[in-house]
Design a protein around this motif. Structure first.
Motif, PDB file in Angstrom:
ATOM      1  N   LEU A  16       0.654  -1.349  -0.145  1.00 43.26           N
ATOM      2  CA  LEU A  16      -0.048  -0.055  -0.130  1.00 43.26           C
ATOM      3  C   LEU A  16       0.929   1.329  -0.070  1.00 43.26           C
ATOM      4  CD1 LEU A  16      -2.629   1.428   0.419  1.00 43.26           C
ATOM      5  CD2 LEU A  16      -2.510   0.952   2.691  1.00 43.26           C
ATOM      6  N   LEU A  17       0.533   2.014  -0.965  1.00 38.59           N
ATOM      7  CA  LEU A  17       1.506   3.501  -1.096  1.00 38.59           C
ATOM      8  C   LEU A  17       0.473   4.628  -0.849  1.00 38.59           C
ATOM      9  CD1 LEU A  17       2.122   1.509  -3.740  1.00 38.59           C
ATOM     10  CD2 LEU A  17       4.026   2.950  -3.755  1.00 38.59           C
ATOM     11  N   ASP A  18       0.675   5.383   0.101  1.00 43.60           N
ATOM     12  CA  ASP A  18      -0.239   6.458   0.761  1.00 43.60           C
ATOM     13  C   ASP A  18       0.429   7.905   0.581  1.00 43.60           C
ATOM     14  OD1 ASP A  18      -1.976   7.994   1.914  1.00 43.60           O
ATOM     15  OD2 ASP A  18      -2.464   7.014   3.755  1.00 43.60           O
ATOM     16  N   PRO A  19       0.617   8.541  -0.543  1.00 44.96           N
ATOM     17  CA  PRO A  19       1.221   9.791  -0.540  1.00 44.96           C
ATOM     18  C   PRO A  19       0.649  10.889   0.240  1.00 44.96           C
ATOM     19  CG  PRO A  19       0.484   8.839  -2.972  1.00 44.96           C
ATOM     20  CD  PRO A  19      -0.347   8.067  -1.813  1.00 44.96           C
ATOM     21  N   LYS A  20      -0.681  10.908   0.524  1.00 44.08           N
ATOM     22  CA  LYS A  20      -1.005  11.843   1.466  1.00 44.08           C
ATOM     23  C   LYS A  20      -0.983  11.808   3.070  1.00 44.08           C
ATOM     24  CE  LYS A  20      -4.178  14.647  -1.825  1.00 44.08           C
ATOM     25  NZ  LYS A  20      -5.598  15.152  -1.749  1.00 44.08           N
TER      26      LYS A  20
ATOM     27  N   ILE B 226      -1.315  -0.916  -4.292  1.00 48.98           N
ATOM     28  CA  ILE B 226      -2.470  -0.106  -4.174  1.00 48.98           C
ATOM     29  C   ILE B 226      -1.740   1.265  -3.900  1.00 48.98           C
ATOM     30  CG2 ILE B 226      -4.439   0.498  -2.717  1.00 48.98           C
ATOM     31  CD1 ILE B 226      -4.263  -2.378  -1.595  1.00 48.98           C
ATOM     32  N   LEU B 227      -2.004   1.880  -5.093  1.00 49.76           N
ATOM     33  CA  LEU B 227      -1.518   3.380  -5.148  1.00 49.76           C
ATOM     34  C   LEU B 227      -2.855   4.444  -4.854  1.00 49.76           C
ATOM     35  CD1 LEU B 227       0.672   5.645  -5.560  1.00 49.76           C
ATOM     36  CD2 LEU B 227       0.340   5.418  -7.880  1.00 49.76           C
ATOM     37  N   ASP B 228      -2.940   5.051  -3.731  1.00 44.26           N
ATOM     38  CA  ASP B 228      -3.944   6.025  -3.648  1.00 44.26           C
ATOM     39  C   ASP B 228      -3.336   7.339  -4.019  1.00 44.26           C
ATOM     40  OD1 ASP B 228      -6.065   7.085  -2.437  1.00 44.26           O
ATOM     41  OD2 ASP B 228      -5.584   7.666  -0.529  1.00 44.26           O
ATOM     42  N   GLU B 229      -4.225   8.078  -4.513  1.00 44.76           N
ATOM     43  CA  GLU B 229      -3.917   9.509  -4.884  1.00 44.76           C
ATOM     44  C   GLU B 229      -2.820   9.409  -5.957  1.00 44.76           C
ATOM     45  OE1 GLU B 229      -5.914  12.023  -4.758  1.00 44.76           O
ATOM     46  OE2 GLU B 229      -7.132  11.528  -2.986  1.00 44.76           O
TER      47      GLU B 229
ATOM     48  N   CYS C  38       6.624   7.416  -1.507  1.00 46.44           N
ATOM     49  CA  CYS C  38       5.712   6.707  -2.481  1.00 46.44           C
ATOM     50  C   CYS C  38       6.234   6.563  -3.979  1.00 46.44           C
ATOM     51  CB  CYS C  38       4.511   7.217  -2.720  1.00 46.44           C
ATOM     52  SG  CYS C  38       3.428   6.834  -1.071  1.00 46.44           S
ATOM     53  N   VAL C  39       7.080   8.017  -4.208  1.00 48.73           N
ATOM     54  CA  VAL C  39       7.713   8.237  -5.520  1.00 48.73           C
ATOM     55  C   VAL C  39       8.644   7.067  -5.768  1.00 48.73           C
ATOM     56  CG1 VAL C  39       9.058   9.806  -6.887  1.00 48.73           C
ATOM     57  CG2 VAL C  39       7.331  10.603  -5.443  1.00 48.73           C
ATOM     58  N   GLU C  40       9.560   6.791  -4.934  1.00 52.98           N
ATOM     59  CA  GLU C  40      10.551   5.731  -4.713  1.00 52.98           C
ATOM     60  C   GLU C  40       9.913   4.055  -4.801  1.00 52.98           C
ATOM     61  OE1 GLU C  40      13.999   4.207  -5.770  1.00 52.98           O
ATOM     62  OE2 GLU C  40      13.746   6.455  -5.721  1.00 52.98           O
ATOM     63  N   GLY C  41       8.650   4.281  -4.082  1.00 54.18           N
ATOM     64  CA  GLY C  41       8.061   2.983  -4.150  1.00 54.18           C
ATOM     65  C   GLY C  41       7.601   2.495  -5.208  1.00 54.18           C
TER      66      GLY C  41
ATOM     67  N   ILE D 273      -1.237  -1.642   6.779  1.00 54.55           N
ATOM     68  CA  ILE D 273      -0.437  -0.447   6.827  1.00 54.55           C
ATOM     69  C   ILE D 273       0.438  -0.247   5.702  1.00 54.55           C
ATOM     70  CG2 ILE D 273       1.517   0.299   8.352  1.00 54.55           C
ATOM     71  CD1 ILE D 273      -0.869  -0.354   9.934  1.00 54.55           C
ATOM     72  N   PRO D 274       0.424   1.317   5.364  1.00 54.56           N
ATOM     73  CA  PRO D 274       1.235   1.384   4.109  1.00 54.56           C
ATOM     74  C   PRO D 274       2.634   1.292   4.237  1.00 54.56           C
ATOM     75  CG  PRO D 274      -0.378   3.264   4.614  1.00 54.56           C
ATOM     76  CD  PRO D 274      -0.268   2.147   5.812  1.00 54.56           C
ATOM     77  N   LYS D 275       3.269   0.715   3.346  1.00 56.45           N
ATOM     78  CA  LYS D 275       4.812   0.426   3.074  1.00 56.45           C
ATOM     79  C   LYS D 275       5.353   1.903   2.738  1.00 56.45           C
ATOM     80  CE  LYS D 275       8.211  -2.588   1.413  1.00 56.45           C
ATOM     81  NZ  LYS D 275       8.416  -3.901   0.675  1.00 56.45           N
ATOM     82  N   TYR D 276       4.837   2.680   1.936  1.00 52.52           N
ATOM     83  CA  TYR D 276       5.390   3.880   1.782  1.00 52.52           C
ATOM     84  C   TYR D 276       4.472   4.951   1.930  1.00 52.52           C
ATOM     85  CZ  TYR D 276       8.208   0.660  -1.182  1.00 52.52           C
ATOM     86  OH  TYR D 276       9.106  -0.211  -1.463  1.00 52.52           O
ATOM     87  N   TRP D 277       4.911   6.158   2.818  1.00 52.59           N
ATOM     88  CA  TRP D 277       4.117   7.244   2.820  1.00 52.59           C
ATOM     89  C   TRP D 277       4.914   8.519   2.249  1.00 52.59           C
ATOM     90  CZ3 TRP D 277       0.326   6.322   7.021  1.00 52.59           C
ATOM     91  CH2 TRP D 277       0.606   5.057   7.726  1.00 52.59           C
TER      92      TRP D 277
END
Length: 312
Positions: A100-104, A158-161, A121-124, A113-117
């Motif tokens: 899960l990638l959560d940019p916001k 999963i990429l939100d936003e 997320c750019v690098e993710g 739990i997001p792996k990238y915050w």
């Protein structure tokens, strides 16, 4: 419809209603060897009625999807729907590794739990794309050696936003130039290249993506027209109207299909249905409207299978 079975005649009912701007859905029966259609052409026969689409139809669509995308503006319910669909897809892809990638970084995803915050997320996205490239390379080596293609563990990313993630990449590039006086590290170019790679691959390598964008335009995430065509696209709120007017016609849907959907969304709104989604399965040229599953529906339904705690 000469010699056509009654089932085939019933398939024409929705298009007939939209094309003739009828006041209610037509009925059809076989009478004396002919199909007898009854058409409501006068307002006194007006009936507000919307199809009851079973949740199993959505599940069947998702099960056959290469990837899926949710399109909706703020307040359209896209975060609630994303939470629902990620629970369903994680369940249907048994033992999948979920990223899960959560940019916001503002939403609550429950036990996921997001792996990238944030900027991570750019690098993710790049890391995920590199992982799929490795699968392609590994498969090519096996086939050249006369071996069958390897079997890979299922991956659900999963990429939100997605639009905001691309904006973060652009900001990071500008920061290096303006604040540090350095050459841009091309984060935006890498991010859009990685996203294009994730979209172009998929079920062949047992990796499926679930994306969220506020607008349907691919330029907002740095991609080319048609990049999301392999996806099942799900539209919410005002984006339903935009999809019927521009997105679906540009993706090969007929005028009759769009007229039918436009009439149906009007009826659903008159019936007070607030949380409606338009599901467009582009590879199969199929589109339908239905009410969104209730918040937490799949979390509660599959919590035991996913090792999560069910909400009361």
């Amino acid at each position: 419809m000469i010699d056509a079975p009654i089932a085939q005649a019933r398939l024409a009912i929705d298009d007939l209603e939209a094309e003739l701007n009828l006041w209610a859905k037509p009925s059809v029966k076989v009478d004396k060897g002919m199909h007898l259609f009854v058409l409501a052409t006068e307002q006194e026969h007006k009936v507000l009625e919307a199809p009851q689409v079973p949740i199993s139809r959505l599940e069947k669509t998702l099960d056959s999807a290469i990837h899926a995308r949710i399109v909706g503006g703020s307040g359209s319910g896209k975060t609630v729907l994303l939470n629902n669909l990620m629970h369903y897809m994680a369940h249907s892809m048994e033992d999948a590794n979920v990223t899960l990638l959560d940019p916001k970084a503002v939403d609550d995803w429950g036990a996921f739990i997001p792996k990238y915050w944030g900027e991570e997320c750019v690098e993710g996205v790049v890391t995920l794309a590199d992982g799929l490239k490795w699968r392609v390379s590994d498969t090519v080596k096996a086939r050249k050696a006369g071996k069958p293609a390897p079997t890979y563990d299922p991956e659900l990313f999963i990429l939100d936003e997605a639009q905001y993630n691309y904006l973060l990449a652009q900001i990071a590039d500008a920061s290096h130039v303006i604040e540090r006086g350095e050459a841009a590290p091309n984060y935006a170019k890498k991010a859009k290249g990685a996203l294009a790679g994730l979209l172009s691959l998929g079920r062949a390598y047992n990796a499926i993506g679930l994306f969220v964008t506020q607008l349907p335009q691919v330029s907002k995430v740095g991609l080319n027209e048609g990049s999301f065509d392999p996806c099942v696209n799900i539209f919410l709120g005002a984006q339903i109207d935009n999809a019927i007017v521009s997105f679906l016609p540009g993706s090969g849907f007929t005028e009759a299909q769009c007229k039918r959907l436009n009439k149906e969304i009007g009826i659903r709104r008159k019936l007070g249905q607030k949380w409606v989604m338009l599901v467009a399965d582009l590879p199969r040229s199929e589109a339908y409207l239905m009410e969104c599953p209730a918040p937490g529906y799949y979390h509660n339904r599959f919590s035991g299978d996913l090792g999560l705690s069910a909400e009361p």
